[in-house]
Design a protein around this motif. Structure first.
Motif, short mmCIF file in Angstrom:
data_model
loop_
_atom_site.label_atom_id
_atom_site.label_comp_id
_atom_site.label_asym_id
_atom_site.label_seq_id
_atom_site.Cartn_x
_atom_site.Cartn_y
_atom_site.Cartn_z
N UNK A 31 -32.99 3.40 15.94
CA UNK A 31 -33.55 4.67 15.48
C UNK A 31 -33.73 5.64 16.65
N UNK A 32 -34.21 5.13 17.79
CA UNK A 32 -34.35 6.00 18.97
C UNK A 32 -32.98 6.54 19.40
N UNK A 33 -31.97 5.67 19.40
CA UNK A 33 -30.62 6.08 19.80
C UNK A 33 -30.08 7.14 18.83
N UNK A 34 -30.35 6.97 17.55
CA UNK A 34 -29.92 7.98 16.57
C UNK A 34 -30.59 9.32 16.85
N UNK A 35 -31.88 9.25 17.19
CA UNK A 35 -32.60 10.49 17.53
C UNK A 35 -32.02 11.14 18.77
N UNK A 36 -31.76 10.32 19.80
CA UNK A 36 -31.15 10.84 21.03
C UNK A 36 -29.78 11.43 20.74
N UNK A 37 -29.03 10.79 19.88
CA UNK A 37 -27.70 11.27 19.51
C UNK A 37 -27.79 12.63 18.83
N UNK A 38 -28.73 12.77 17.95
CA UNK A 38 -28.92 14.05 17.26
C UNK A 38 -29.27 15.14 18.27
N UNK A 39 -30.16 14.83 19.21
CA UNK A 39 -30.56 15.80 20.23
C UNK A 39 -29.35 16.17 21.10
N UNK A 40 -28.58 15.16 21.53
CA UNK A 40 -27.41 15.43 22.37
C UNK A 40 -26.39 16.31 21.64
N UNK A 41 -26.17 16.05 20.37
CA UNK A 41 -25.22 16.85 19.61
C UNK A 41 -25.70 18.30 19.50
N UNK A 42 -27.00 18.48 19.28
CA UNK A 42 -27.55 19.84 19.20
C UNK A 42 -27.42 20.54 20.56
N UNK A 43 -27.75 19.80 21.63
CA UNK A 43 -27.63 20.39 22.97
C UNK A 43 -26.19 20.77 23.26
N UNK A 44 -25.25 19.93 22.87
CA UNK A 44 -23.83 20.22 23.07
C UNK A 44 -23.45 21.50 22.33
N UNK A 45 -23.89 21.61 21.08
CA UNK A 45 -23.60 22.81 20.28
C UNK A 45 -24.20 24.05 20.94
N UNK A 46 -25.40 23.91 21.51
CA UNK A 46 -26.03 25.05 22.18
C UNK A 46 -25.23 25.47 23.41
N UNK A 47 -24.73 24.48 24.17
CA UNK A 47 -23.92 24.80 25.35
C UNK A 47 -22.60 25.41 24.91
N UNK A 48 -22.00 24.87 23.84
CA UNK A 48 -20.76 25.43 23.32
C UNK A 48 -20.93 26.90 22.94
N UNK A 49 -22.08 27.21 22.38
CA UNK A 49 -22.33 28.59 21.96
C UNK A 49 -22.40 29.53 23.17
N UNK A 50 -22.72 28.98 24.33
CA UNK A 50 -22.85 29.82 25.53
C UNK A 50 -21.51 30.03 26.24
N UNK A 51 -20.48 29.30 25.82
CA UNK A 51 -19.15 29.49 26.41
C UNK A 51 -18.60 30.86 26.00
N UNK A 52 -17.76 31.38 26.86
CA UNK A 52 -17.11 32.64 26.49
C UNK A 52 -16.18 32.37 25.32
N UNK A 53 -15.94 33.42 24.54
CA UNK A 53 -15.08 33.29 23.36
C UNK A 53 -13.69 32.80 23.77
N UNK A 54 -13.20 33.30 24.84
CA UNK A 54 -11.87 32.94 25.31
C UNK A 54 -11.78 31.44 25.63
N UNK A 55 -12.77 30.91 26.34
CA UNK A 55 -12.78 29.48 26.72
C UNK A 55 -13.02 28.62 25.49
N UNK A 56 -13.86 29.08 24.58
CA UNK A 56 -14.20 28.32 23.37
C UNK A 56 -12.95 28.11 22.51
N UNK A 57 -12.07 29.09 22.50
CA UNK A 57 -10.83 28.96 21.71
C UNK A 57 -9.96 27.82 22.23
N UNK A 58 -9.97 27.58 23.52
CA UNK A 58 -9.17 26.50 24.12
C UNK A 58 -9.85 25.15 23.98
N UNK A 59 -11.13 25.17 23.78
CA UNK A 59 -11.88 23.91 23.68
C UNK A 59 -11.67 23.36 22.33
#
Length: 191
Positions: A163-191
């Motif tokens: 359960x803790x790992x699932x919680x950590x996984x959820x947090x990591x996925x949200x953090x990843x999405x937040x970092x992805x949102x901060x990428x420039x549009x041009x770089x995000x298209x290649x990702x």
């Protein structure tokens, strides 16, 4: 002005590179957590099987004791019946009128006596088996008493860790999405 735009572009690219490095780290952490999470169901199932095996052994031992006990009771009844028949035949022997009749009663008494002896031997075998099964049941009960709590504790620890790992996984996925949102549009298209 052209140089300022170029410096801004380089700064944005450097920032995107840092974001991509952060995303890669998060993805590695996500993959590792997913790998760990994949192991928990099998570990929990193995503990459940181990507990079920111990309980099944206990049940089988108890059933064996019950079976031996039922057979012992049945044989005890036969012995009582045959002993009563022997006593009856011995009483009838007194009133025999001929040697032939007396010998016939004697053969019946001998036959019943041998049958009782065999039944008593069988009871001794059954008592030995019941004693052996009783020791096995006691050993399994001891193992259950000593190990089941530890197994249940391990199982609960695995469930909690999962359960803790699932919680950590959820947090990591949200953090990843937040970092992805901060990428420039041009770089995000290649990702």
């Amino acid at each position: 002005m052209h140089e300022n735009r170029r410096e801004a572009q380089v700064t944005k690219q450097e920032e995107d590179i840092q974001f991509l490095i952060e995303i890669a780290r998060k993805e590695n952490a996500i993959r590792e957590l997913e790998r760990i999470l994949d192991t928990y169901p099998a570990r929990i199932a193995a503990i459940d099987r181990e507990i079920a095996t111990l309980e099944r052994k206990l049940h089988q031992g108890e059933e064996a004791i019950d079976k031996w006990n039922r057979e012992k009771i049945r044989i005890d009844d036969e012995i009582r019946s045959d002993t009563a028949a022997i006593a009856k035949k011995q009483a009838e022997q007194v009133s025999c009128k001929s040697n032939e009749e007396y010998r016939a009663r004697n053969l019946e008494i001998d036959f019943l006596g041998k049958k009782v002896d065999k039944a008593e031997e069988r009871i001794l075998e059954i008592l030995d088996r019941m004693e052996e099964a009783g020791r096995e049941v006691a050993a399994v009960e001891e193992k259950i008493n000593s190990e089941k709590d530890e197994m249940l504790s391990r199982r609960q620890s695995d469930v909690d860790s999962m359960e803790r790992a699932r919680g950590e996984l959820t947090v990591l996925r949200k953090e990843k999405e937040q970092v992805l949102a901060r990428l420039s549009e041009r770089t995000r298209r290649f990702y």
